[in-house]
Design an enzyme around this catalytic site. Structure first.
Site, PDB file in Angstrom:
ATOM      1  N   LYS A  55       0.814  -1.218   0.000  1.00  0.00           N
ATOM      2  CA  LYS A  55       0.000   0.000   0.000  1.00  0.00           C
ATOM      3  C   LYS A  55       0.848   1.270   0.000  1.00  0.00           C
ATOM      4  CE  LYS A  55      -2.227  -1.114   3.777  1.00  0.00           C
ATOM      5  NZ  LYS A  55      -1.918  -2.535   3.990  1.00  0.00           N
ATOM      6  N   THR A  56       1.820   1.308   0.894  1.00  0.00           N
ATOM      7  CA  THR A  56       2.604   2.540   1.037  1.00  0.00           C
ATOM      8  C   THR A  56       3.422   2.818  -0.216  1.00  0.00           C
ATOM      9  OG1 THR A  56       2.709   2.365   3.445  1.00  0.00           O
ATOM     10  CG2 THR A  56       4.423   3.664   2.368  1.00  0.00           C
ATOM     11  N   GLU A  79      -3.895   6.125   1.396  1.00  0.00           N
ATOM     12  CA  GLU A  79      -3.609   4.736   1.755  1.00  0.00           C
ATOM     13  C   GLU A  79      -4.737   4.239   2.641  1.00  0.00           C
ATOM     14  OE1 GLU A  79      -0.152   2.247   4.130  1.00  0.00           O
ATOM     15  OE2 GLU A  79       0.410   3.944   2.868  1.00  0.00           O
TER      16      GLU A  79
END
Length: 455
Positions: free
Chosen positions: A123-124, A167
């Site tokens: 995700k990051t 996010e």
């Protein structure tokens, strides 16, 4: 559901656990909107230093009832226990309290084009990649990222457009608080089982998140769990990315140079759009880049600019971040805290030109350590040497009776120590020139890397 009127009526907002990576971007957005922000935390961190420089009133370390004085609204993280003195004082005094995910959800609803990036892993990195490409193309997004993006000097920013990149974390169904217009689903894997109980329940939550998305789903067509999660959802545009040519977006003609730099053709519906160069290691990051490019194109970034913008991206903070070198030993840090993430990071490290790979791991939460112990042992065993700390319990009490020694018994040759100074001393005494030492975990294990840099 968070009552937005509470935010409209507030002038002074106090954050309990203000140093958390999830708090920082919310703080930055609210500061830009003119709110007075104060906050407290138990541990010193780089994030606290950044917040002080931004004008946040960070109180002396520790959590005390008097810290909430003057606040109109209290925001706390999921890691805060119910017996926290500040949270107790706020509830007793009648000051409204709200969990950070609810505030983030309210903020996402303020943007007409909110791109939420979710998935168990990556995700990051994808949120950071996408933010970089949108920024460099002049689209001026607001961004909420789980790690530091060097381009903006932090992990959040307040833009002036109607575009937001966020996010979206599935922990405790927090992402169900958000208002996605476009959802990027990277993968669905077994994690947070202390909450979800089973992979089937996780898939169901991702299904609900996909249903909530107002317009477009950009999903991993190579991941069966992701495809199961979007089954039976009508009325959405669906764009797939993956390894197979059958996906809408896919990489082709992969080439690796020294393990760090990869290049590949970005193909769409069987046609090559452009050739891209990726400056972060690991096969998994090639697919992350494809996902970010698919979302960027959908948001309006010109295909002709993708190569330039992606070429400027050298990783997000705590994602295989090389911190320095001591006596010929390279020190790096990575946020990996799930077995699949650890395995991906260590496999990427093995492809690089190092003599030996040292994994310095801080297990995070007793439940994850107990429930995934065999998977952790298998993933960490990819490294040549494994050194571990005691488990960081964070939001949990050790009702499982688990400790790091039990994990160490499953990894031949591994050792563990209770404190970071002991770990740093052991590693730097035994590591040799040409070795890579990489600290792993989502807690504060990066502090151990910094101690090693000073040895």
């Amino acid at each position: 559901m968070f009552d937005g009127a509470l935010l409209k009526d507030a002038k002074h907002i106090h954050f309990i656990g203000v140093g958390g990576s999830g708090m920082f971007p919310i703080v930055e957005i609210l500061l830009a909107q003119g709110f007075q922000i104060s906050g407290s935390d138990n541990n010193e961190s780089d994030t606290l230093a950044l917040e002080r420089a931004m004008g946040v009133h960070v109180l002396p370390l520790g959590q005390r009832a008097e810290n909430i004085a003057g606040a109109d609204l209290i925001v706390y993280t999921a890691a805060i226990m119910d017996d926290n003195p500040e949270l107790l004082a706020a509830r007793q005094s009648g000051i409204p309290t709200v969990e950070r995910a609810e505030v983030l959800g309210y903020l996402t609803a303020q943007y007409a084009n909110c791109i939420c990036v979710c998935g168990t892993h990556g995700k990051t990195t994808v949120t950071a990649m996408l933010t970089q490409m949108l920024l460099e193309s002049g689209l001026d997004p607001t961004a909420v990222i789980g790690g530091k993006l060097p381009l903006i000097g932090g992990n959040g920013r307040s833009g002036k457009s109607d575009l937001m990149v966020c996010e979206a974390c599935e922990f405790a169904d927090h992402f169900l608080q958000l208002s996605p217009d476009v959802a990027v689903i990277l993968n669905v894997d077994a994690d947070h089982l202390e909450y979800f109980g089973s992979l089937e329940n996780i898939i169901h939550s991702f299904h609900r998140f996909a249903e909530m998305t107002s317009r477009t789903l950009i999903v991993n067509g190579s991941d069966p769990n992701t495809m199961q999660a979007i089954e039976g959802i009508p009325g959405k545009e669906v764009i797939t990315f993956g390894w197979e040519e059958a996906c809408d977006y896919a990489p082709a003609n992969l080439r690796h140079e020294g393990g760090v730099v990869s290049s590949f053709d970005l193909r769409c519906h069987g046609r090559t759009l452009t050739r891209l160069t990726l400056n972060i290691p690991g096969r998994h990051n090639i697919l992350n880049a494809v996902a970010a490019c698919a979302a960027a194109i959908h948001a309006g970034v010109p295909v002709t600019a993708l190569a330039e913008f992606l070429g400027h991206f050298h990783g997000a903070g705590r994602r295989f971040e090389v911190l320095g070198k001591v006596r010929g030993v390279t020190i790096a840090d990575d946020y990996a805290h799930h077995p699949a993430e650890i395995a991906a990071t260590l496999k990427a490290a093995k492809e690089l030109d190092f003599r030996r790979i040292w994994a310095v791991f801080q297990p995070f939460t007793y439940s994850r350590t107990q429930l995934l112990m065999d998977d952790f042992a298998a993933a960490l065993s990819i490294a040549d040497q494994v050194v571990m700390s005691e488990i960081m319990g964070a939001r949990e009490k050790n009702t499982y009776g688990v400790h790091t020694g039990q994990l160490a018994e499953k990894i031949p040759g591994s050792v563990w120590f209770p404190a970071f100074p002991e770990i740093a001393a052991y590693v730097m005494e035994h590591a040799q020139e040409g070795d890579l030492v990489i600290t792993l975990g989502c807690g504060d294990v990066y502090k151990c890397a910094k101690i090693m840099l000073c040895q």
